[in-house]
Design a protein around this motif. Structure first.
Motif, PDB file in Angstrom:
ATOM      1  N   LYS A  34     -25.620  31.249 -18.676  1.00 24.16           N
ATOM      2  CA  LYS A  34     -24.890  31.116 -17.608  1.00 24.16           C
ATOM      3  C   LYS A  34     -24.760  32.115 -16.879  1.00 24.16           C
ATOM      4  O   LYS A  34     -25.402  33.458 -16.697  1.00 24.16           O
ATOM      5  CB  LYS A  34     -23.433  31.149 -18.525  1.00 24.16           C
ATOM      6  N   ILE A  35     -24.069  31.913 -15.454  1.00 23.18           N
ATOM      7  CA  ILE A  35     -24.018  33.139 -14.538  1.00 23.18           C
ATOM      8  C   ILE A  35     -22.842  33.187 -14.027  1.00 23.18           C
ATOM      9  O   ILE A  35     -21.838  32.638 -14.227  1.00 23.18           O
ATOM     10  CB  ILE A  35     -24.893  32.531 -13.318  1.00 23.18           C
ATOM     11  N   ASN A  41     -18.537  35.803  -7.168  1.00 20.61           N
ATOM     12  CA  ASN A  41     -18.924  36.363  -5.676  1.00 20.61           C
ATOM     13  C   ASN A  41     -19.331  35.447  -4.774  1.00 20.61           C
ATOM     14  O   ASN A  41     -19.613  35.606  -3.761  1.00 20.61           O
ATOM     15  CB  ASN A  41     -19.914  37.442  -5.793  1.00 20.61           C
ATOM     16  N   TYR A  42     -19.216  34.267  -5.186  1.00 18.42           N
ATOM     17  CA  TYR A  42     -19.601  32.946  -4.322  1.00 18.42           C
ATOM     18  C   TYR A  42     -18.337  31.921  -4.311  1.00 18.42           C
ATOM     19  O   TYR A  42     -17.537  31.829  -5.262  1.00 18.42           O
ATOM     20  CB  TYR A  42     -20.767  32.363  -4.987  1.00 18.42           C
ATOM     21  N   PRO A  69     -27.692  32.819  -3.168  1.00 12.16           N
ATOM     22  CA  PRO A  69     -28.657  33.975  -2.837  1.00 12.16           C
ATOM     23  C   PRO A  69     -28.218  35.079  -3.793  1.00 12.16           C
ATOM     24  O   PRO A  69     -27.355  36.074  -3.158  1.00 12.16           O
ATOM     25  CB  PRO A  69     -28.633  34.049  -1.460  1.00 12.16           C
ATOM     26  N   VAL A  70     -28.980  35.221  -5.006  1.00  5.37           N
ATOM     27  CA  VAL A  70     -28.416  36.220  -5.872  1.00  5.37           C
ATOM     28  C   VAL A  70     -29.105  37.592  -5.949  1.00  5.37           C
ATOM     29  O   VAL A  70     -28.902  38.497  -6.528  1.00  5.37           O
ATOM     30  CB  VAL A  70     -28.233  35.706  -7.246  1.00  5.37           C
ATOM     31  N   GLU A  71     -30.231  37.528  -5.120  1.00  7.69           N
ATOM     32  CA  GLU A  71     -31.123  38.692  -4.960  1.00  7.69           C
ATOM     33  C   GLU A  71     -32.004  38.931  -6.344  1.00  7.69           C
ATOM     34  O   GLU A  71     -33.093  38.851  -6.135  1.00  7.69           O
ATOM     35  CB  GLU A  71     -30.196  40.121  -4.557  1.00  7.69           C
ATOM     36  N   VAL A 106     -26.494  38.540 -12.173  1.00 10.28           N
ATOM     37  CA  VAL A 106     -25.503  37.334 -12.158  1.00 10.28           C
ATOM     38  C   VAL A 106     -25.499  36.962 -13.760  1.00 10.28           C
ATOM     39  O   VAL A 106     -24.653  36.041 -14.085  1.00 10.28           O
ATOM     40  CB  VAL A 106     -25.696  36.312 -11.384  1.00 10.28           C
ATOM     41  N   LYS A 107     -26.333  37.205 -14.588  1.00  4.58           N
ATOM     42  CA  LYS A 107     -26.583  36.718 -15.849  1.00  4.58           C
ATOM     43  C   LYS A 107     -25.466  37.162 -16.654  1.00  4.58           C
ATOM     44  O   LYS A 107     -24.927  38.316 -16.493  1.00  4.58           O
ATOM     45  CB  LYS A 107     -27.733  37.076 -16.434  1.00  4.58           C
TER      46      LYS A 107
END
Length: 141
Positions: free
Chosen positions: A118-119, A123-124, A132-134, A139-140
Motif C-alpha cells: 500500500k502507499i 499528499n495527492y 509522481p512520487v520521486e 510513500v510505501k
C-alpha cells in the motif's frame, strides 16, 4: 523518478500488461496535465488498479515518452488510432482519450508483478490517477 499509475480495472489494463498485449500507457487532457512533461525514459512506473483495494502490484521501466503539441480533434484521434496496437484501449477508453488536445504516450518494458504493498496518498488529490512520487520508498506504508 518513480511514479504510481492507476490502471483501469474494467478495461483489464493490468491483464493486458501482464500478457504483453499492451505496451503503452496513455494520459491526456484539454491542457498539459499530469504526467505531461514529468515522465522520462528510464523512470519506473508502479501500477495500482482502480478497483479500491489500493495495492501496488507491478512495476515497469519507461522506454520512451511522447508529449504531443496542441492537437486538433482529428490529429488526436489519428495519434490514438496509429498507436492502437500498443495501447489496446477499450471502446470507452478510446472515447475518453481520442480527441484530447494534449496526449502523453508512455512506452514501457520489463513489466513484472511485485510483492503487493500500500502507499500513502495523503499528499495527492483523491482524483489523481498519476502520482509522481520521486522515490517509491517514501510513500510505501
Amino acid at each position: 523518478m518513480d511514479h504510481v499509475v492507476y490502471l483501469n480495472t474494467k478495461a483489464k489494463e493490468f491483464d493486458k500488461l501482464i500478457t504483453k498485449t499492451k505496451s503503452c500507457i496513455i494520459r491526456g487532457g484539454a491542457g498539459r496535465k499530469m504526467p505531461y512533461g514529468r515522465v522520462f525514459k528510464d523512470d519506473v512506473l508502479y501500477f495500482i488498479s482502480n478497483n479500491g483495494e489500493g495495492l501496488v502490484k507491478a512495476k515497469a521501466m519507461v522506454t520512451d515518452v511522447y508529449n504531443s503539441t496542441k492537437m486538433t480533434t482529428e490529429e488526436s484521434i489519428k495519434l490514438v488510432d496509429d498507436n492502437s496496437d500498443k495501447l489496446q484501449l477499450s471502446a470507452l477508453q478510446h472515447k475518453r482519450w481520442a480527441g484530447k488536445k494534449y496526449l502523453v504516450l508512455i512506452s514501457i518494458d520489463n513489466f513484472k508483478e511485485i510483492e503487493p504493498f500500500k502507499i500513502d496518498k495523503s499528499n495527492y488529490g483523491s482524483m489523481e490517477d498519476w502520482l509522481p512520487v520521486e522515490d517509491i520508498e517514501r510513500v510505501k506504508t
